[in-house]
Design a protein around this motif. Sequence first.
Motif, PDB file in Angstrom:
ATOM      1  N   ASN A   1      -5.109  -5.078   3.707  1.00  0.00           N
ATOM      2  CA  ASN A   1      -6.571  -4.952   3.736  1.00  0.00           C
ATOM      3  C   ASN A   1      -7.241  -6.003   2.845  1.00  0.00           C
ATOM      4  O   ASN A   1      -6.606  -6.546   1.938  1.00  0.00           O
ATOM      5  CB  ASN A   1      -7.003  -3.546   3.308  1.00  0.00           C
ATOM      6  N   ALA A   2      -8.522  -6.256   3.128  1.00  0.00           N
ATOM      7  CA  ALA A   2      -9.261  -7.293   2.399  1.00  0.00           C
ATOM      8  C   ALA A   2      -9.356  -6.987   0.901  1.00  0.00           C
ATOM      9  O   ALA A   2      -9.418  -7.897   0.078  1.00  0.00           O
ATOM     10  CB  ALA A   2     -10.651  -7.445   3.003  1.00  0.00           C
ATOM     11  N   ASP A   3      -9.345  -5.686   0.524  1.00  0.00           N
ATOM     12  CA  ASP A   3      -9.459  -5.318  -0.902  1.00  0.00           C
ATOM     13  C   ASP A   3      -8.145  -5.487  -1.667  1.00  0.00           C
ATOM     14  O   ASP A   3      -8.041  -5.079  -2.828  1.00  0.00           O
ATOM     15  CB  ASP A   3      -9.964  -3.873  -1.030  1.00  0.00           C
ATOM     16  N   GLY A   4      -7.140  -6.057  -0.993  1.00  0.00           N
ATOM     17  CA  GLY A   4      -5.877  -6.301  -1.692  1.00  0.00           C
ATOM     18  C   GLY A   4      -4.851  -5.200  -1.510  1.00  0.00           C
ATOM     19  O   GLY A   4      -3.670  -5.392  -1.788  1.00  0.00           O
ATOM     20  N   LYS A   5      -5.305  -4.018  -1.032  1.00  0.00           N
ATOM     21  CA  LYS A   5      -4.341  -2.929  -0.829  1.00  0.00           C
ATOM     22  C   LYS A   5      -3.677  -3.053   0.531  1.00  0.00           C
ATOM     23  O   LYS A   5      -4.244  -3.609   1.467  1.00  0.00           O
ATOM     24  CB  LYS A   5      -5.066  -1.578  -0.883  1.00  0.00           C
ATOM     25  N   LYS A   6      -2.485  -2.480   0.613  1.00  0.00           N
ATOM     26  CA  LYS A   6      -1.830  -2.359   1.913  1.00  0.00           C
ATOM     27  C   LYS A   6      -2.170  -0.985   2.476  1.00  0.00           C
ATOM     28  O   LYS A   6      -2.303  -0.018   1.723  1.00  0.00           O
ATOM     29  CB  LYS A   6      -0.317  -2.490   1.760  1.00  0.00           C
ATOM     30  N   GLU A   7      -2.301  -0.914   3.798  1.00  0.00           N
ATOM     31  CA  GLU A   7      -2.589   0.372   4.435  1.00  0.00           C
ATOM     32  C   GLU A   7      -1.480   0.718   5.428  1.00  0.00           C
ATOM     33  O   GLU A   7      -1.155  -0.087   6.305  1.00  0.00           O
ATOM     34  CB  GLU A   7      -3.947   0.322   5.160  1.00  0.00           C
ATOM     35  N   LEU A   8      -0.913   1.919   5.244  1.00  0.00           N
ATOM     36  CA  LEU A   8       0.060   2.449   6.201  1.00  0.00           C
ATOM     37  C   LEU A   8      -0.713   3.357   7.151  1.00  0.00           C
ATOM     38  O   LEU A   8      -1.359   4.310   6.695  1.00  0.00           O
ATOM     39  CB  LEU A   8       1.142   3.243   5.454  1.00  0.00           C
ATOM     40  N   VAL A   9      -0.687   3.044   8.438  1.00  0.00           N
ATOM     41  CA  VAL A   9      -1.508   3.789   9.399  1.00  0.00           C
ATOM     42  C   VAL A   9      -0.657   4.390  10.512  1.00  0.00           C
ATOM     43  O   VAL A   9       0.197   3.707  11.080  1.00  0.00           O
ATOM     44  CB  VAL A   9      -2.557   2.869  10.092  1.00  0.00           C
ATOM     45  N   THR A  10      -0.929   5.660  10.829  1.00  0.00           N
ATOM     46  CA  THR A  10      -0.350   6.269  12.040  1.00  0.00           C
ATOM     47  C   THR A  10      -1.449   7.085  12.705  1.00  0.00           C
ATOM     48  O   THR A  10      -2.338   7.603  12.021  1.00  0.00           O
ATOM     49  CB  THR A  10       0.892   7.132  11.691  1.00  0.00           C
ATOM     50  N   PRO A  11      -1.442   7.184  14.047  1.00  0.00           N
ATOM     51  CA  PRO A  11      -2.483   7.969  14.724  1.00  0.00           C
ATOM     52  C   PRO A  11      -2.448   9.450  14.308  1.00  0.00           C
ATOM     53  O   PRO A  11      -1.385   9.966  13.978  1.00  0.00           O
ATOM     54  CB  PRO A  11      -2.129   7.822  16.211  1.00  0.00           C
ATOM     55  N   PRO A  12      -3.606  10.100  14.306  1.00  0.00           N
ATOM     56  CA  PRO A  12      -3.691  11.503  13.865  1.00  0.00           C
ATOM     57  C   PRO A  12      -3.130  12.477  14.918  1.00  0.00           C
ATOM     58  O   PRO A  12      -3.052  12.140  16.097  1.00  0.00           O
ATOM     59  CB  PRO A  12      -5.194  11.725  13.694  1.00  0.00           C
ATOM     60  N   LEU A  13      -2.764  13.675  14.469  1.00  0.00           N
ATOM     61  CA  LEU A  13      -2.246  14.712  15.376  1.00  0.00           C
ATOM     62  C   LEU A  13      -3.429  15.368  16.085  1.00  0.00           C
ATOM     63  O   LEU A  13      -3.934  16.395  15.658  1.00  0.00           O
ATOM     64  CB  LEU A  13      -1.443  15.750  14.587  1.00  0.00           C
ATOM     65  N   ASP A  14      -3.877  14.730  17.177  1.00  0.00           N
ATOM     66  CA  ASP A  14      -5.059  15.220  17.891  1.00  0.00           C
ATOM     67  C   ASP A  14      -4.687  15.955  19.174  1.00  0.00           C
ATOM     68  O   ASP A  14      -5.528  16.186  20.030  1.00  0.00           O
ATOM     69  CB  ASP A  14      -5.971  14.027  18.226  1.00  0.00           C
ATOM     70  N   GLY A  15      -3.407  16.308  19.314  1.00  0.00           N
ATOM     71  CA  GLY A  15      -2.966  17.019  20.509  1.00  0.00           C
ATOM     72  C   GLY A  15      -2.318  16.098  21.532  1.00  0.00           C
ATOM     73  O   GLY A  15      -1.664  16.561  22.461  1.00  0.00           O
ATOM     74  N   THR A  16      -2.495  14.773  21.371  1.00  0.00           N
ATOM     75  CA  THR A  16      -1.874  13.849  22.325  1.00  0.00           C
ATOM     76  C   THR A  16      -0.588  13.248  21.744  1.00  0.00           C
ATOM     77  O   THR A  16       0.064  12.443  22.382  1.00  0.00           O
ATOM     78  CB  THR A  16      -2.817  12.687  22.707  1.00  0.00           C
ATOM     79  N   ILE A  17      -0.268  13.645  20.511  1.00  0.00           N
ATOM     80  CA  ILE A  17       0.865  13.046  19.803  1.00  0.00           C
ATOM     81  C   ILE A  17       1.868  14.122  19.430  1.00  0.00           C
ATOM     82  O   ILE A  17       1.485  15.215  19.006  1.00  0.00           O
ATOM     83  CB  ILE A  17       0.332  12.291  18.574  1.00  0.00           C
TER      84      ILE A  17
END
Length: 371
Positions: free
Chosen positions: A249-265
């Motif tokens: 990310n631009a603020d220097g942090k790393k972001e670990l992302v996974t899609p949310p449990l919205d019923g399709t996952i």
Amino acid sequence: MTTAPLDSTKLVIEKTTNPKEVLPKEKLAFGKSFTDHMLEVEWTAQSGWGTPKLSPYHNFSLDPATCVFHYSFELFEGMKAYRDKDGKIRTFRSDKNMERMNGSAARASLPTFDGEEFMKIIDKLLLADERFVPEGYGYSLYLRPTLIGTTPALGVAAPDKALLYVIASPVGPYFAEGFKPVSLEATDYAVRAWPGGVGAFKLGANYVSCIQPQSEAAKRGHSQNLWLFGEEGYITEVGAMNVFFVFQNADGKKELVTPPLDGTILPGVTRDSTLTLAREKLNSNEWIVSERPLTIYEVKERALKGELVEAFGTGTAAVVSPIKNIEHRGEAIEVPVEDGKAGAFTKQISEWIRSIQYGEEDFKNWSRVAK
Ligand SMILES: *Cc1c(COP(=O)(O)O)cnc(C)c1O
């Protein structure tokens, strides 16, 4: 009227008189050879759960009208047993598999059961077939708990008979020569799951429609397909695995992302373990851990800006599977892969999970010893 609950103390054991040969490790192929024994418990709407049986691995004899063959009254779990350095047999977060299996059963109008009672008889199967649990990092015994409707009638209705069973197959490491990053093709002509559907449940019916897009991707040289949803191109899963991305990310942090449990996952146990370990063990001054929607267009844009750091799939079979590129509508998104094998976080999470699975680290009682 009360019906009988699943009761592990009633287990009847019939040992094989014809033990199989244990295959040498190099001959192990996923789900092709099975242990000496299996577990079965019958259920009827009238009496509830019957006597659990541990007996020699055998075929079923079912009426051709049985509802599982016509309307897919079938659900399953995938979990593994590992041999630790003291020779003990361990399962990993099996309570999560039991909870998920009961959720699938409820959605499929099949009977639910006490997960801990079921685990107690699974432990007995592990002890009976102990010699099939291979030794060594990456080796394990894959367990396939399965529940089917067995009513022998064509009426489309909730089954009044069911069979809960478990078979077990010794397996080797998914990546025998170290990590091998996969190439993906984003599928945009078919969807795996949709809001209000059954994508969040491990029903057999969810898998039959996945093979054709997967074969199409394979024809074009990709090893898996990436499932998208909607006009926006939301990323949902990769093949039959959950999916994670790491961004700078631009603020220097790393972001670990996974899609949310919205019923399709599918709520993967490996997905949940990855998120929990990342939240507990990563330095929060350097990392953000997010369950949030993300689209193929965000991934494409951030890859072009040099902000895409890593991507990987998670699941019981491979634990983590590094991703090296994604093809979407003829455009290739390149994912950087350190040393051509796996990114730093991908390697780290794989090691954290494995050391708990093999009983080298005790973390939140995630590992259960069979006894
Ligand atoms: C089983 C499965 C997963 C992974 O779940 P784990 O519990 O981590 O093995 C992910 N997606 C789909 C579609 C699955 O069937």
